[in-house]
Design a protein around this motif. Structure first.
Motif, PDB file in Angstrom:
ATOM      1  N   THR A   1       7.835 -24.807 -21.706  1.00 51.35           N
ATOM      2  CA  THR A   1       6.784 -24.068 -21.370  1.00 51.35           C
ATOM      3  C   THR A   1       6.057 -23.783 -22.479  1.00 51.35           C
ATOM      4  OG1 THR A   1       8.886 -22.748 -20.469  1.00 51.35           O
ATOM      5  CG2 THR A   1       6.098 -21.736 -20.097  1.00 51.35           C
ATOM      6  N   LYS A   2       4.589 -24.144 -21.140  1.00 48.82           N
ATOM      7  CA  LYS A   2       2.673 -23.863 -21.775  1.00 48.82           C
ATOM      8  C   LYS A   2       2.409 -22.621 -20.819  1.00 48.82           C
ATOM      9  CE  LYS A   2       3.666 -29.093 -22.707  1.00 48.82           C
ATOM     10  NZ  LYS A   2       3.756 -28.833 -24.025  1.00 48.82           N
ATOM     11  N   GLY A   3       1.837 -22.492 -21.798  1.00 43.66           N
ATOM     12  CA  GLY A   3       1.275 -20.648 -21.597  1.00 43.66           C
ATOM     13  C   GLY A   3       0.048 -21.284 -21.099  1.00 43.66           C
ATOM     14  N   LYS A   4      -0.589 -19.981 -19.609  1.00 44.86           N
ATOM     15  CA  LYS A   4      -1.333 -20.377 -19.456  1.00 44.86           C
ATOM     16  C   LYS A   4      -2.589 -20.482 -20.056  1.00 44.86           C
ATOM     17  CE  LYS A   4      -4.409 -17.896 -15.853  1.00 44.86           C
ATOM     18  NZ  LYS A   4      -5.157 -16.815 -16.022  1.00 44.86           N
ATOM     19  N   PRO A   5      -3.642 -21.281 -20.031  1.00 47.79           N
ATOM     20  CA  PRO A   5      -5.269 -21.339 -20.951  1.00 47.79           C
ATOM     21  C   PRO A   5      -6.045 -20.242 -20.471  1.00 47.79           C
ATOM     22  CG  PRO A   5      -4.534 -23.909 -19.309  1.00 47.79           C
ATOM     23  CD  PRO A   5      -3.802 -22.307 -18.868  1.00 47.79           C
ATOM     24  N   SER A   6      -5.745 -20.018 -21.824  1.00 48.97           N
ATOM     25  CA  SER A   6      -7.038 -18.423 -22.011  1.00 48.97           C
ATOM     26  C   SER A   6      -8.716 -18.354 -22.178  1.00 48.97           C
ATOM     27  CB  SER A   6      -6.231 -17.162 -23.497  1.00 48.97           C
ATOM     28  OG  SER A   6      -6.258 -18.542 -24.354  1.00 48.97           O
ATOM     29  N   ASN A   7      -8.883 -19.417 -22.319  1.00 44.74           N
ATOM     30  CA  ASN A   7     -10.151 -20.031 -22.453  1.00 44.74           C
ATOM     31  C   ASN A   7     -10.785 -21.028 -21.961  1.00 44.74           C
ATOM     32  OD1 ASN A   7      -8.943 -22.074 -24.033  1.00 44.74           O
ATOM     33  ND2 ASN A   7     -10.019 -22.118 -25.542  1.00 44.74           N
ATOM     34  N   VAL A   8     -10.201 -21.012 -20.326  1.00 45.10           N
ATOM     35  CA  VAL A   8     -11.327 -21.789 -19.990  1.00 45.10           C
ATOM     36  C   VAL A   8     -11.744 -20.961 -18.384  1.00 45.10           C
ATOM     37  CG1 VAL A   8     -10.607 -23.917 -17.633  1.00 45.10           C
ATOM     38  CG2 VAL A   8      -9.885 -23.778 -19.927  1.00 45.10           C
ATOM     39  N   TYR A   9     -12.830 -20.954 -18.984  1.00 43.33           N
ATOM     40  CA  TYR A   9     -13.052 -20.629 -17.177  1.00 43.33           C
ATOM     41  C   TYR A   9     -13.890 -20.836 -16.371  1.00 43.33           C
ATOM     42  CZ  TYR A   9     -13.584 -17.782 -21.184  1.00 43.33           C
ATOM     43  OH  TYR A   9     -12.959 -16.662 -22.774  1.00 43.33           O
TER      44      TYR A   9
END
Length: 141
Positions: free
Chosen positions: A32-40
């Protein structure tokens, strides 16, 4: 395999050797790859296109990794308790030789055996739910 990493010089543990009676059943969530947290992404009423910021280095939200383990034989309760004592506190690397992926884990959920069988070959089956704090795994190849 597991290794505690928040304390210096901790040895690598082969789960099935160092915890007699423990047998690995499965690990869910290692891919599982976590949701990108620093793409805006921003949208505006006066435009039909979204504006996107993509950083040079991607950060991800933490994910869950569930290790399903079986503890077999007369000393199954000791193996279960010893393993729980090992993982209940601390930060760990976990890796296996099938996927050759390594995750950084912290135990974050209650642990309750899903099966506690007394007839035939006695065993305890339990799910250990960890947080993969990096939100991704690293390849060991």
């Amino acid at each position: 395999y597991m290794q505690r990493i928040d304390i210096a010089n901790q040895k690598e543990m082969d789960l099935e050797t160092d915890f007699p009676g423990l047998r690995y059943k499965e690990a869910k969530g290692l891919e599982t790859k976590g949701k990108p947290s620093n793409v805006y992404v921003e949208t505006y009423a006066d435009s039909d296109k979204a504006r996107v910021y993509i950083p040079k280095e991607l950060c991800r939200d933490a994910t869950e990794v569930t290790l399903t383990l079986v503890f077999i034989g007369e000393n199954r309760r000791k193996a279960y308790n010893d393993f729980y004592s090992y993982v209940k506190l601390g930060k760990f690397y976990y890796w296996d030789t099938a996927r050759n992926k390594r995750a950084t884990l912290v135990l974050t959920s209650a642990v309750e055996p899903t099966d506690d069988i007394f007839k035939g070959t006695p065993y305890i089956e339990a799910d250990f739910v960890f947080m993969n704090i990096n939100g991704d795994t690293e390849s060991l190849q």
